[in-house]
Scaffold this motif. Structure first.
Motif, PDB file in Angstrom:
ATOM      1  N   ALA A  25       0.809  -1.225   0.000  1.00  0.00           N
ATOM      2  CA  ALA A  25       0.000   0.000   0.000  1.00  0.00           C
ATOM      3  C   ALA A  25       0.843   1.276   0.000  1.00  0.00           C
ATOM      4  CB  ALA A  25      -0.942  -0.014   1.206  1.00  0.00           C
ATOM      5  N   ARG A  48      -4.554  -3.491   2.418  1.00  0.00           N
ATOM      6  CA  ARG A  48      -4.763  -2.074   2.757  1.00  0.00           C
ATOM      7  C   ARG A  48      -4.098  -1.720   4.083  1.00  0.00           C
ATOM      8  NH1 ARG A  48     -10.974  -2.299   2.545  1.00  0.00           N
ATOM      9  NH2 ARG A  48     -10.828  -0.229   3.481  1.00  0.00           N
ATOM     10  N   LEU A  65      -7.661   3.566  -1.117  1.00  0.00           N
ATOM     11  CA  LEU A  65      -6.995   2.784  -0.075  1.00  0.00           C
ATOM     12  C   LEU A  65      -7.874   2.643   1.174  1.00  0.00           C
ATOM     13  CD1 LEU A  65      -4.394   1.379   0.843  1.00  0.00           C
ATOM     14  CD2 LEU A  65      -3.589   3.602   1.684  1.00  0.00           C
TER      15      LEU A  65
END
Length: 314
Positions: free
Chosen positions: A82, A147, A228
Motif C-alpha cells: 500500500a 490495505r 486505499l
C-alpha cells in the motif's frame, strides 16, 4: 493577536476538534466524517486552481481518478504494497497534471473549461476501454489484507478516520502556508487581473502551471486515499459527475477560503443524506437549498462570514 496567528489558531483548533470528535461520534457519522475529510482534500485541491487562481476546471475528476487508479492498479496487477502504491498514485497525478497543464496553458477562459472537460472525458473513456485492467463500470475491490501501511490496518474504522484526518490536516497546512506566501498572493493577483499581474513583471504562465501541479497532485492524493481507505476503485470516480462535485463544494463553502471546501463538502453531504431519508426527490430539495444559498450567500458560507466581519480569514 495578529491576523496570521488568528488564522493558524483557528485552523489548528478545527483539526484538534475533529481529532476529539472521533471518540464520541456514533459509528454511522464516524464513517461519514472520514469520507467527508478525504473528499475535502479533493475540494481543497480544486480550490487552489479555481478559488485562488481563478481557473475554472470542469475536468478535475481526471486527477482524482489518476491517483485512485495509480494506487489500485499497482496493488491489483503489480502486487505492490500500500505504501509504494500510494506514492504511485501521487506520481500519476503529478505527471498527469504536468502534461495536461502544459497543454492547458495554451488556452484561456471558455476554451480552458472545454479542454479540461474533454481531457476528463478522454480519461473516463480510457478507463472503460481498458476494462480488462480496470474492470470498467463495475470497478474492483481492494482486498482488506492489502490495505495496510507499516502494520496499520487502514480498513479498521479508527485507523481510517485518523488517516483521513492526517491527510486533511496536511492539505490544510499546505494551503494555509501557500496562500500566506508571495506565491499565493501572485495567484490571487492573477485571479483578479492577469494582465496587470503580467505588467508588474510576474511570470503568470509559470505560476499557473505551479497551481495546476499543486491542485492536480492534491486531488490525486485524495483519490489514492479514497481507494486505499474505502477499498474500491471504479469508473464513476472518473466521470463528469465527479468533476462537478468539487465545484459545488467549493462554491457552497466559499471559493478562495481555506475552510470553504470542508464546510461545503460537509454541508452538501449531509443535505443529500438527510433529504434522501425524507423523499425520493431528494435532489429537488438539495437544488432548492443550493439555489437559496446562491442567492443569499453568493460568496459561500465561509466567504459570507469573512465578508460580514472576520476579514482576516484566509
Amino acid at each position: 493577536m495578529s491576523d496570521l496567528k488568528k488564522s493558524w489558531t483557528l485552523h489548528l483548533s478545527i483539526i484538534a476538534l475533529l481529532f476529539g470528535l472521533q471518540f464520541f461520534l456514533p459509528a454511522y457519522h464516524h464513517g461519514n466524517l472520514a469520507r467527508i475529510m478525504v473528499l475535502t482534500c479533493y475540494a481543497m485541491g480544486y480550490n487552489i486552481l479555481f478559488g485562488y487562481t481563478g481557473l475554472l476546471s470542469l475536468g478535475h475528476a481526471l486527477f482524482f481518478a489518476a491517483g485512485m487508479y495509480g494506487l489500485s492498479l499497482s496493488i491489483q496487477h503489480l502486487g505492490w504494497m500500500a505504501g509504494p502504491a500510494m506514492l504511485a498514485g501521487l506520481l500519476a497525478g503529478f505527471v498527469m497534471a504536468l502534461v495536461i497543464g502544459l497543454l492547458l496553458l495554451r488556452t484561456a477562459g471558455v476554451a480552458f473549461m472545454i479542454v479540461t472537460l474533454m481531457f476528463a472525458q478522454a480519461g473516463f473513456l480510457t478507463v472503460l476501454y481498458f476494462g480488462e485492467l480496470t474492470r470498467g463500470d463495475e470497478g474492483f475491490v481492494i482486498q482488506q489484507e492489502l490495505r495496510s501501511i507499516a502494520g496499520i490496518d487502514l480498513s479498521d474504522p479508527t485507523s481510517r478516520y485518523f488517516a483521513a484526518l492526517l491527510l486533511m490536516a496536511v492539505c490544510i497546512v499546505i494551503t494555509l502556508h501557500v496562500v500566506q506566501t508571495g506565491f499565493g498572493r501572485v495567484l490571487v493577483a492573477i485571479r483578479e487581473n492577469d494582465e496587470r499581474t503580467r505588467m508588474l513583471g510576474y511570470d503568470i504562465q509559470r505560476h499557473k502551471l505551479a497551481a495546476i501541479l499543486l491542485s492536480g497532485t492534491m486531488s490525486a492524493a485524495a483519490g489514492a486515499a479514497y481507494g486505499l481507505l474505502f477499498g474500491y476503485a471504479g469508473a464513476t470516480f472518473a466521470s463528469v459527475q465527479y468533476s462537478i462535485f468539487p465545484l459545488l463544494w467549493v462554491l457552497l463553502g466559499g471559493a478562495g477560503t481555506v475552510l470553504g471546501p470542508l464546510i461545503g463538502t460537509l454541508f452538501m453531504f449531509y443535505l443529500i443524506d438527510l433529504s434522501s431519508n425524507l423523499t425520493t426527490a431528494y435532489m429537488l430539495i438539495a437544488g432548492l437549498v443550493l439555489l437559496a444559498l446562491t442567492l443569499f450567500a453568493p460568496q459561500g458560507l465561509v466567504g459570507e462570514i469573512r465578508r460580514r466581519g472576520l476579514r482576516w480569514l484566509p
